[in-house]
Structure formats: C-alpha cells, structure tokens
Design a protein around this motif. Structure first.
Motif, PDB file in Angstrom:
ATOM      1  N   ARG A 105    -104.477  73.074  26.802  1.00 53.97           N
ATOM      2  CA  ARG A 105    -103.408  72.287  26.197  1.00 53.97           C
ATOM      3  C   ARG A 105    -103.942  70.965  25.632  1.00 53.97           C
ATOM      4  O   ARG A 105    -103.446  69.881  25.935  1.00 53.97           O
ATOM      5  N   TYR A 144     -97.442  60.415  34.002  1.00 56.49           N
ATOM      6  CA  TYR A 144     -96.961  61.489  34.880  1.00 56.49           C
ATOM      7  C   TYR A 144     -97.505  62.834  34.404  1.00 56.49           C
ATOM      8  O   TYR A 144     -97.982  63.641  35.195  1.00 56.49           O
ATOM      9  N   PHE A 145     -97.441  63.043  33.091  1.00 48.31           N
ATOM     10  CA  PHE A 145     -97.947  64.305  32.553  1.00 48.31           C
ATOM     11  C   PHE A 145     -99.462  64.387  32.682  1.00 48.31           C
ATOM     12  O   PHE A 145    -100.009  65.436  33.033  1.00 48.31           O
ATOM     13  N   GLY A 148    -100.276  65.047  36.253  1.00 50.95           N
ATOM     14  CA  GLY A 148     -99.693  66.282  36.763  1.00 50.95           C
ATOM     15  C   GLY A 148    -100.243  67.544  36.119  1.00 50.95           C
ATOM     16  O   GLY A 148    -100.328  68.583  36.765  1.00 50.95           O
ATOM     17  N   ILE A 149    -100.584  67.488  34.836  1.00 53.65           N
ATOM     18  CA  ILE A 149    -101.038  68.718  34.178  1.00 53.65           C
ATOM     19  C   ILE A 149    -102.545  68.883  34.285  1.00 53.65           C
ATOM     20  O   ILE A 149    -103.038  69.957  34.574  1.00 53.65           O
ATOM     21  N   ARG A 155    -102.654  67.436  42.409  1.00 59.20           N
ATOM     22  CA  ARG A 155    -102.171  66.592  41.314  1.00 59.20           C
ATOM     23  C   ARG A 155    -100.670  66.385  41.329  1.00 59.20           C
ATOM     24  O   ARG A 155    -100.179  65.326  40.952  1.00 59.20           O
ATOM     25  N   LYS A 156     -99.922  67.400  41.808  1.00 60.79           N
ATOM     26  CA  LYS A 156     -98.463  67.275  41.732  1.00 60.79           C
ATOM     27  C   LYS A 156     -97.960  66.178  42.656  1.00 60.79           C
ATOM     28  O   LYS A 156     -97.124  65.356  42.271  1.00 60.79           O
ATOM     29  N   TYR A 160     -96.009  62.725  41.462  1.00 57.16           N
ATOM     30  CA  TYR A 160     -94.724  62.289  42.030  1.00 57.16           C
ATOM     31  C   TYR A 160     -94.835  60.885  42.589  1.00 57.16           C
ATOM     32  O   TYR A 160     -93.998  60.025  42.361  1.00 57.16           O
TER      33      TYR A 160
ATOM     34  N   SER B 358     -93.327  75.366  29.681  1.00 64.85           N
ATOM     35  CA  SER B 358     -93.920  74.582  28.594  1.00 64.85           C
ATOM     36  C   SER B 358     -94.981  75.379  27.854  1.00 64.85           C
ATOM     37  O   SER B 358     -95.322  75.056  26.728  1.00 64.85           O
ATOM     38  N   GLN B 359     -95.530  76.429  28.505  1.00 64.50           N
ATOM     39  CA  GLN B 359     -96.523  77.227  27.796  1.00 64.50           C
ATOM     40  C   GLN B 359     -95.883  78.377  27.037  1.00 64.50           C
ATOM     41  O   GLN B 359     -96.384  78.819  26.019  1.00 64.50           O
ATOM     42  N   ALA B 369     -87.246  68.389  28.808  1.00 63.23           N
ATOM     43  CA  ALA B 369     -87.853  67.207  29.421  1.00 63.23           C
ATOM     44  C   ALA B 369     -87.176  65.939  28.906  1.00 63.23           C
ATOM     45  O   ALA B 369     -86.893  65.019  29.670  1.00 63.23           O
ATOM     46  N   ILE B 418     -87.592  64.855  37.775  1.00 63.15           N
ATOM     47  CA  ILE B 418     -89.012  65.071  37.497  1.00 63.15           C
ATOM     48  C   ILE B 418     -89.524  66.307  38.232  1.00 63.15           C
ATOM     49  O   ILE B 418     -90.540  66.866  37.854  1.00 63.15           O
ATOM     50  N   ALA B 419     -88.766  66.753  39.250  1.00 66.24           N
ATOM     51  CA  ALA B 419     -89.182  67.990  39.908  1.00 66.24           C
ATOM     52  C   ALA B 419     -89.034  69.181  38.959  1.00 66.24           C
ATOM     53  O   ALA B 419     -89.869  70.089  38.960  1.00 66.24           O
ATOM     54  N   ILE B 421     -89.206  68.959  35.699  1.00 62.94           N
ATOM     55  CA  ILE B 421     -90.260  68.791  34.707  1.00 62.94           C
ATOM     56  C   ILE B 421     -91.584  69.259  35.285  1.00 62.94           C
ATOM     57  O   ILE B 421     -92.391  69.891  34.599  1.00 62.94           O
ATOM     58  N   LYS B 422     -91.782  68.984  36.567  1.00 62.64           N
ATOM     59  CA  LYS B 422     -92.978  69.491  37.230  1.00 62.64           C
ATOM     60  C   LYS B 422     -93.028  71.008  37.136  1.00 62.64           C
ATOM     61  O   LYS B 422     -94.048  71.592  36.777  1.00 62.64           O
ATOM     62  N   TYR B 425     -93.831  72.041  33.540  1.00 60.43           N
ATOM     63  CA  TYR B 425     -95.099  71.620  32.939  1.00 60.43           C
ATOM     64  C   TYR B 425     -96.316  71.821  33.838  1.00 60.43           C
ATOM     65  O   TYR B 425     -97.392  72.125  33.351  1.00 60.43           O
ATOM     66  N   PHE B 426     -96.162  71.605  35.157  1.00 58.48           N
ATOM     67  CA  PHE B 426     -97.361  71.587  36.001  1.00 58.48           C
ATOM     68  C   PHE B 426     -97.616  72.947  36.641  1.00 58.48           C
ATOM     69  O   PHE B 426     -98.753  73.284  36.920  1.00 58.48           O
ATOM     70  N   ASP B 427     -96.544  73.692  36.919  1.00 58.68           N
ATOM     71  CA  ASP B 427     -96.734  74.930  37.665  1.00 58.68           C
ATOM     72  C   ASP B 427     -97.302  76.023  36.770  1.00 58.68           C
ATOM     73  O   ASP B 427     -97.144  76.003  35.552  1.00 58.68           O
ATOM     74  N   ASP B 428     -97.948  76.996  37.426  1.00 62.86           N
ATOM     75  CA  ASP B 428     -98.462  78.140  36.679  1.00 62.86           C
ATOM     76  C   ASP B 428     -97.301  78.994  36.210  1.00 62.86           C
ATOM     77  O   ASP B 428     -96.229  78.990  36.801  1.00 62.86           O
TER      78      ASP B 428
END
Lengths: 517, 477
Positions: A105, A144-145, A148-149, A155-156, A160, B358-359, B369, B418-419, B421-422, B425-428
């Motif tokens: 990304r 945050y992004f 987190g990403i 990282r999560k 937070y 997000s992917q 978001a 934000i959870a 959004i997590k 965006y962050f999770d697989d």
C-alpha cells in the motif's frame, strides 16, 4: 516579503501530491512523494532566505476570513520558521528511508506522509487559535494510520494508545481555548499573545493546556505512549514522530502557555521543574535498562524533552534559546538515530541489541555515522547537542541551581546509555554469521545520512544561523514573562567585562547580559 | 382560516402527494416502482420548494397552534432531504420486494415530523408526533417475513406507546396546572411560582420526548430497532425523526418552559451526560455495525443536548448546525453499510467481516473512515465544528463542568470509532468477499459528496450556516 503566497503554496504542494499518490502506482507514488517533499523543502529554503531577521515579528502573513467564526490566518516568526524548516528538511529523508522498506500500500503510505507534512507546516504557521487546534489534532489521523498499518507486531495496540492518549489531552485544551475566545473575544493569536487574562483564570487555562501539551511533549508520567508508538512505528514514522511531532508540545509551551499565561506559568513553574527533574533521571535510568534499540532512543527522547521544558521555564534568554536549539538538534539527531536503527533493522529484522555486535568491522561507514549521532545525542562539543544543552543548563542554573544539578546528572546518564548502546551494537567481536553478512550503507542510505550529519555538525559549529532568526522572538517572550518572573537562586552578579574586541561579543554573551536581572 | 392555508403549503403538498402516491400504488400495483417512487420524490421536492418559498415569514396559523417560521423551515428542509434519500435507496435494498407503502409511509412520517417541528401547542405536538410514530412502527416491521424486522416493529410500538403515554400524562399535568395547551401561555405561568404539579409535568413531557430522541435512560429500544429494521428504514430512523424530535424538544424547552430554566436544565444536563457516556460505553463490544451506529446516534444526541442545556440562542444555533452535520454523516455512513454485500448479494452487518475492507474497496473504506472520524469529532473533519459550537455554548452559559465532562467522555466515543477503522485498515482481509456494487450511481454520488463535504470543504460553509442557523434560532428568543 512580496505578495507571493509562499506559505499556502507550501501547504498545497504536499496536499495535492497526497491526493495524487492515492491514484498512481507504487513506483510512481514514491517519486511523486519525493518530488513534492523536495519542492516543499526548496520553498522552505526560499522562505528562510527571504526571512527578515530583526524585521517585524510576524512575516509572510496571509489572512482571509473564510470560515466566519475564525479565519485562515497564516504567518511565521523565527521559531515557527525554524520548526517548519526542520519539518521540510526531514520529510524527503523520511520518504527516502521508506523507499525499499515499505512494500505494501505504497500510495496510501506516501499520501499519509504528505498529509502529515501539510499538517505540520500548518500547525507552525497558523495564526488563528482554532486553525491551530484543527491542525494540531489533525496530526493524529495520519499518524494513527502510519503506526497501525505499517507498524510492527503490536502495532494496533500502539496506534490506539497513541490516538487516545493524545486525544484525551487535547480535548481539555479545546475547552480552555473556548474559554479564552469567550474572554478575549478573538481567535487571533498575535492579539491573544498580548491579552492579559485574569490571574485566577490563567491557572485553569494553564492546567488545561498543560494536560494537552504534556502528553504531546511527552512529559513524565504521561510519556508511556511514546515508547510503544516508537517501537511499533515504521522507521520513517519514528523519524517524523521524534523529529517533529514531539516538538509540538514544546512549541505549544512557548507559543501559548508562557506568553499567554505568564502569571500562571510563574506560579506553576514548580510542576514543570518537578516533572522535568523526575523525567530526566527516571527515563535515563529506564533507557539504560532497555534491550530494544528503538525503545532506548524513545526513552532518551523523553529525557531530552524534559531538559527542553526545564529550559523553557527558566524564563531567561539562554534557557529558552537553549531549549529551542535542543528541539532542533533533537529533531535532527533522534531522526538520524532512528534511521540508524532502521538501517540495521532492514538487514536483520530485529531491534534486539544483543543480536548485533562488531558492526564496526563489516559496516565501517555505518559505524562512523552512528558514532557521530551518538555523540550529538550525548552533547559532545562540536555537535548540535552540546550547544543546546549548554545554553539551556546555563539558563536553568540562573533560575534554580538544584534543577540544573539534577538535569546535568541526566546528561551524564545520557552519555552512559548511548555509549553502552553503541558499544554493544558496533564494537565487540563480530561473531554472529548473519551479522557478518550485513553489507555496509548503500547509496540511498548515504544520501540520507550525509545531510543529517551535515546539519548536526553545522548546528554544533555555527549555531548562530539557527539562533539569529529566533532571538527576537525569545526576547519578546522573556519581556512578556519579566513581570511575573520569580527570583532565581543563583544571584548572578554582572562581571566587569574587558573592552570587547571587534568581533568578540558573541551571541551567547549578549544574551547572557539580557538574562541577568 | 383560508388565509392560513396559504401558509402551510409544505403540509398540504405532503398530504395530497402522499394520497396520490397511495392511489398510484393501489391502482397501478406494486410493480410500478419507478412511478410511485417518482411521485413521492416529486412531492418531497415540491414540499421543500414551498418551505424555501415561505422562508422569512414569521407568524402563527390556526389560532396559534402551528407556527410558520425559519426554525421550523430549517428542520423541515433537513427532514425532507433525509426522507428523499431514504426513498431513493430503498428499491435496490428490497430487491423486488419494494411496495408502494414504503414511500407513502415515509411521506406521512415526514408530514408528521414537519408538524412536530412547527407545533406551538401541546395538541399539535401530540398529533404530529403520533402521525410520525405510527408510520414509523409500520416501517420498522416492513419486511413482514423477516423475524427480526417484525420484532423490531413490535418492540418499537410497545415502547413507543409507553413513551406516548408518559408524554400525554405530562401534557395533561401541564394543561391542568396552567390551564392552557399553548406554549406561550404555559411559558407565562412558568414565569411565576412553580408548583409540584408543573414540575411533574415537565419531567413527564421531557421523558416522553427523551424517548423520541433516544436519550439515555430512554434509549433501550434504539439498538434493537436499528438492528432489526431494514437498513433503509434504519437510515430513515437515524436521520429525519432525530431532527424532528430534537427540534420539537428545543421548542418545548425554550418556548414553553423557557422561564423555568432551573427546572429543566438539570434534566437536560443529566440526559446529555448519560447519553454521551452510555452511548460511548455501550458501543464498545458491539459486533453489528447497525447496532453500533445506534449507539453512536445516542452518543451524538447527548452532544446536541449539551447545546440545548445551555438554553441560549448560541446553544440552539449549535444544535441546529449539529443536526445538519449529523444527518449528512449518518446518511453517508448508512449508505456505506447498504453497499456492503457479499458475493451472493446478502447484506453484511457484522463488523469483523469488514476486516481488510480498505484493500477490497478502498474508496468505500475511505468514505467510511471520514464518516467515523467525523462522528468522533476529530478535526479537520467537519464533525468537529458542531461539537465545538455546542461546547462553546455550554462554556459561555457557565456550564464549564458539563463541557469538560462531555468532552472527556467524547474520547471514550473515539475509541469505538477508531476500532472500526482499525478493522477496515489494519486487520488482514476477512474471508467475506465484498464485491463492488453495480449500478447505484446515486448512492455513490451521495456517499462521495457527503464525504467530501465532511472533509475540509465543509468549513467553507460556516459563514452561510452561521447566518441560517442564527436566523432560525432567533425565532425562539
């Protein structure tokens, strides 16, 4: 100086590039980001060259009443100029540092960094209280992004913690801002700087601002988000976090709290001194015990920032100038140190100190640069760290010799943990096979190291380039604080200087005279 | 009397248009979706146009029972716009199961809500409220074969009836102790000594209205109804009736109870803080996105009540601005939820299934978001601005502790936003495929437009918003 809108342009270039990055391929996104940050850097240099030292306090001002209740008001003084320069200088290096390390990304990543740059420039040049707050808070979202990403394993949690900690502090500042706007009837920062708030109101406002800025700073005991955020963030994220974002807290201290609430600042000085003293010693000791390189540098950042706060609250010219130089110096040096960690992390994918050792043998160029930045962090004369620490400690000494004493022990401890880190990573026997296989710096890494090293040395050898634009602003703040300033315990008496030689009156001498009451 | 009719064009248009749409549905059959939908949309557009045409007129009609003013006009425009969107998005969701009753019920609900927003008398208040509620009960159970939908309708009806009972009891007390149902008349009596009967009346009326805006502790129905009702109906519930009920509450509190500040202010403060805190805490741990948005609406109502608690014109301006931004954000968020369908076209409501959105759908995730950060009130998104306004009103009304408590509790709210959004965006990536939805250009356009507006562009509208909300709020003072 002419009507050319250089500040809006500096805000627009990264913002537009950020949008572009979202729509182009990975390879292209890197180049777009690098190009945009370089253009912004050049614009920053032009601005610095055009900045009129000794001219009006606020320069490059822009004003448009776009938002009804508050306005799009931009403008910089010397302090803001220097911090903007720091941001635009670090940004291209951050992009280069993530050139190969970030593979997923990429467009989004570059966009986040570019948005971050816009926000940072915006924070430093906003001349309207609400505009400032909007930029100040907005920085949470891209960071945050980024954490987190593209961060590490945990990282999560780190993202937070970073977000909620800093948000909780900031909202209290918002209430204080609302009260200030109601009281003074304006959102214009230059006007508010000279507004005398009632003394008892100042105390509350001061505490609310302190809640926010102490978290950003970060000061002990609300620093705990920082090690997590640093450890988990990608290399460039740590660079920008340590390099610029940590300076927001100190910037808020000197821009808002001290000139706007001088009486409260004087009354509550003990809180700042107390917390700073604890932070210097405690976090230095914690740093000494770390086995993770990034965590060690993160704790060292907390210690350095504590000297900044103590220096600022010394209320005299040297203390504040020194604190500002530490901010700039730490911005460059800590970013460089995080990059040094990133270089070897990219090769071995671990931050454990014990996994390394003997790098001086197979990575001599790396060892040299790492040495330079270690020394700059310790404050060796000739490097940027020395100038800031010396000036601020001299200023603190005038205010309180005990605080100066405790802060100095922090510097000794700083030498201990940095040298200990350096010894374990770079010296020793080169025994581990995977470490042996690590190649020395490549061309890209050289490109990043050289400018950082050059600036660290420049700031150490000729700090006047950086001090000159800020001197007038510091004098203004000191004058504003003068009526409230408590007597220091140092009782300095002016000496009988010999007739100054033609060029003998250095910057420090003149400011020294200004600081003695 | 006939002269008064010329001043209630919006209500007349909605009544006639609703009846025409009903006839079209009856005689042309449910298959003619385009026809009755068009008729309903035209009706709403015409009603909105007549509101605009009447803007600036400040008077009362029908012996002072209904007011025609810009406060009501502002609320009505929002209500009609939200209803408009809710009608547009329906056919694709019901996927052949669309019936003509849907737009008709929304039109009648909109009519009731318009009356709520402009009532100046306890009787018109009740008539408007019930017209809206009855339509809403049916809408909640619109998918009659779906167990959850019928359950939602029944639950809503039973609790709604209870709330109406409380409201009526309060109304009867107010009438009994003041001798009038007219807001201005009640206010005159409230200016004097307050007796226990009046205080009971105030409490019961506010409790009944608190149910309609789903303020804590009258919020129990909200998550269940939001979850069970079909998504377009939930979208409707979360937007238009909130505006109407909030406008009504503002009018009752300021117009009828205005002089008795001491009596109602503490109730509103309690409702505000309880809603902010419980709305935030309750949302943590929710696994269904519609339930979560229900808690989010409870939370946001709490912030609106902060502005109302100030009881000043500035506070009411804040509430109105808040309503506008809230409606845009909520519509956007629910439209995103509507687009979440798996490969078989089934709606996805579980939050874990959004992992890695997000992917899969970068645009949709980015819009979501924006909506979530905006609901959380994080600048630079525009959701920050109304929050700022209500807190400013509270601080200026010397309610600093309320402002501090509310603003600190908003951080708890930020946690669950934000959870999500997590997750996105962050999770697989989750196993659930979410292919791009085909065809709904209108939905995409609405999502894009509202997301753009809520990003920095909204700030450019502040001067306009300030003028409009100030002129609307000035009516009450």
């Amino acid at each position: 100086m002419s009507g050319f809108p250089i500040l809006p342009l500096m805000l627009a270039v990264p913002a537009v590039a950020a949008i572009a990055c979202l729509f182009v391929g990975d390879k292209m996104a890197r180049w777009v980001a690098l190009g945009a940050t370089l253009v912004t850097f050049v614009l920053g240099c032009v601005m610095w060259a055009q900045f009129d030292i000794g001219g009006p306090q606020w320069q490059f001002t822009e004003r448009a009443d776009l938002f009804g209740r508050f306005s799009w008001a931009l403008g910089i003084d010397g302090m803001a100029l220097m911090l903007i320069m720091l941001s635009v200088f670090l940004m291209p290096l951050c992009i280069l540092a993530s050139w190969d390390a970030i593979k997923q990304r990429v467009g989004l990543y570059m966009a986040m960094f570019l948005i971050m740059e816009t926000i940072m420039i915006g924070v430093f040049c906003a001349q309207d209280l609400l505009l400032f707050y909007i930029f100040f808070e907005a920085g949470l979202i891209p960071m945050y992004f980024i954490i987190g990403i593209w961060g590490g394993a945990n990282r999560k949690y780190a993202a937070y913690k970073f977000f909620l900690y800093t948000l909780l502090g900031s909202v209290l500042m918002l209430v204080a801002m609302i009260a200030m706007i109601a009281e003074a009837g304006t959102t214009d920062i230059p006007t508010l700087l000279n507004y005398d708030f009632p003394v008892e109101m100042q105390t509350w406002l001061w505490l609310a601002f302190f809640a926010s800025l102490a978290v950003k700073m970060p000061m002990w005991p609300v620093h705990t988000w920082l090690p997590d955020a640093h450890v988990q963030a990608p290399t460039a994220g740590s660079m920008i976090l340590a390099g610029v974002l940590l300076k927001l807290g100190a910037y808020g201290f000197i821009r808002f709290m001290m000139p706007m609430f001088p009486d409260a600042s004087a009354q509550l000085m003990w809180i700042v001194f107390g917390l700073s003293m604890i932070a210097v010693v405690y976090t230095s000791l914690v740093a000494l015990a770390q086995s993770d390189m990034k965590k060690l540098i993160a704790y060292s950042s907390v210690a350095h920032m504590a000297i900044v706060t103590a220096g600022l609250f010394a209320f005299n010219q040297q203390g504040i100038e020194g604190a500002l130089i530490i901010m700039l110096s730490h911005g460059v040096v800590s970013a460089a140190l995080f990059f040094c960690v990133g270089v070897i992390y990219d090769r071995l994918h671990t931050r454990e100190i014990d996994r390394y050792g003997g790098l001086a043998v197979n990575m001599p160029a790396y060892a040299l640069f790492f040495m330079l930045f270690t020394m700059a962090s310790i404050g060796l004369p000739g490097t940027s760290g020395f100038v800031g620490e010396f000036l601020s400690l001299a200023g603190i000494y005038e205010a309180s010799s005990w605080v100066a004493f405790v802060c100095t022990t922090g510097i000794i401890l700083g030498a201990a943990y940095m040298l200990y880190l350096y010894r374990r990573v770079v010296f020793g026997e080169l025994t581990k096979d995977d470490v042996k296989a690590m190649p020395d710096l490549n061309a890209r890494e050289w490109t990043i190291m050289v400018p950082l090293a050059a600036v660290a040395l420049w700031m150490g050898v000729y700090p006047e380039s950086f001090l000159a634009p800020m001197r007038g602003d510091v004098t203004t703040v000191v004058a504003r604080l003068a009526p409230a300033k408590p007597a220091g315990d140092a009782h300095l008496a002016a000496g009988k200087p010999k007739a100054a030689k033609a060029h003998g009156e250095t910057a420090h001498g003149s400011s020294h005279a200004g600081g003695v009451q | 009397m006939t002269a008064d009719l010329a001043l209630i064009w919006p209500e007349l248009i909605l009544t006639i248009g609703g009846l025409i749409t009903l006839m079209l549905g009856t005689f042309m059959g449910d298959r003619q979706v385009g026809l009755y939908q068009l008729s309903a949309l035209l009706t709403l557009a015409a009603a909105a146009a007549s509101v605009v045409a009447l803007f600036g007129i400040e008077t009362t009609v029908f012996s002072g029972t209904l007011s025609v003013d810009s406060f009501g006009g502002f609320a009505k425009l929002l209500i009609y716009a939200a209803s408009f969107i809710c009608i547009i998005i329906a056919p694709r969701f019901f996927n052949g199961g669309m019936r003509a009753e849907y737009p008709v019920l929304i039109l009648f609900a909109a009519l009731g809500m318009g009356i709520m927003a402009s009532s100046r008398d306890l009787m018109t208040l009740y008539v408007g409220l019930e017209l809206n509620s009855l339509a809403a009960y049916v809408l909640a159970s619109f998918m009659r074969t779906d167990e959850r939908s019928t359950e939602a309708g029944l639950k809503y009806f039973v609790l709604g009836a209870l709330a109406s009972g409380m409201l009526l009891y309060g109304i009867s007390l107010l009438y009994g102790f003041t001798g009038t149902t007219d807001f201005a008349g009640i206010a005159k009596v409230m200016g004097g000594e307050l007796n226990i009967g009046l205080i009971f009346g105030i409490v019961f009326v506010l409790a009944g209205l608190g149910f309609k805006i789903s303020a804590v502790p009258f919020h129990m129905w909200t998550p269940d109804v939001y979850e069970g009702a079909p998504t377009p109906v939930t979208t409707f519930f979360a937007s238009a009736p909130k505006v109407a009920a909030m406008a009504l509450m503002t009018r009752v509190v300021i117009d009828a109870m205005g002089p008795a500040v001491g009596a109602w202010q503490q109730i509103i403060i309690f409702l505000a803080l309880a809603s902010i805190i419980l709305g935030a805490v309750g949302a943590i741990g929710q696994k269904n996105i519609k339930r979560l948005l229900a808690y989010s609406s409870i939370n946001n109502v709490g912030f609106m009540l902060v502005g109302l608690a100030a009881g000043t014109q500035q506070g009411v301006e804040g509430v109105l601005t808040y309503l506008l931004v809230y409606v845009v954000t909520t519509l956007g968020a629910f439209l995103v939820v509507l687009q979440l369908r798996d490969a078989d076209g089934n709606q996805i409501e579980s939050i874990p299934a959004l992992a890695g959105l997000s992917q899969r759908r970068p645009g949709l995730a980015a819009a979501m978001a924006v909506f979530l950060f905006s609901l959380a009130g994080i600048p630079p998104l525009f959701g920050f601005w109304p929050k700022y306004l209500v807190f400013e009103a509270a601080v200026n009304a010397n309610l600093v502790p309320l402002a501090v408590a509310g603003i600190v509790a908003s951080v708890i709210g930020a946690f669950y936003y934000i959870a999500i959004i997590k997750t996105m965006y962050f999770d697989d990536k989750s196993d659930t495929e979410i292919p791009a939805g085909g065809g709904a250009i209108v939905e995409d356009a609405v999502i894009t437009a509202s997301a753009l507006w809520l990003s920095v562009i909204g700030y450019l509208f502040i001067p306009v918003l300030a003028v409009v909300s100030a002129s609307a709020a000035a009516v009450l003072f």
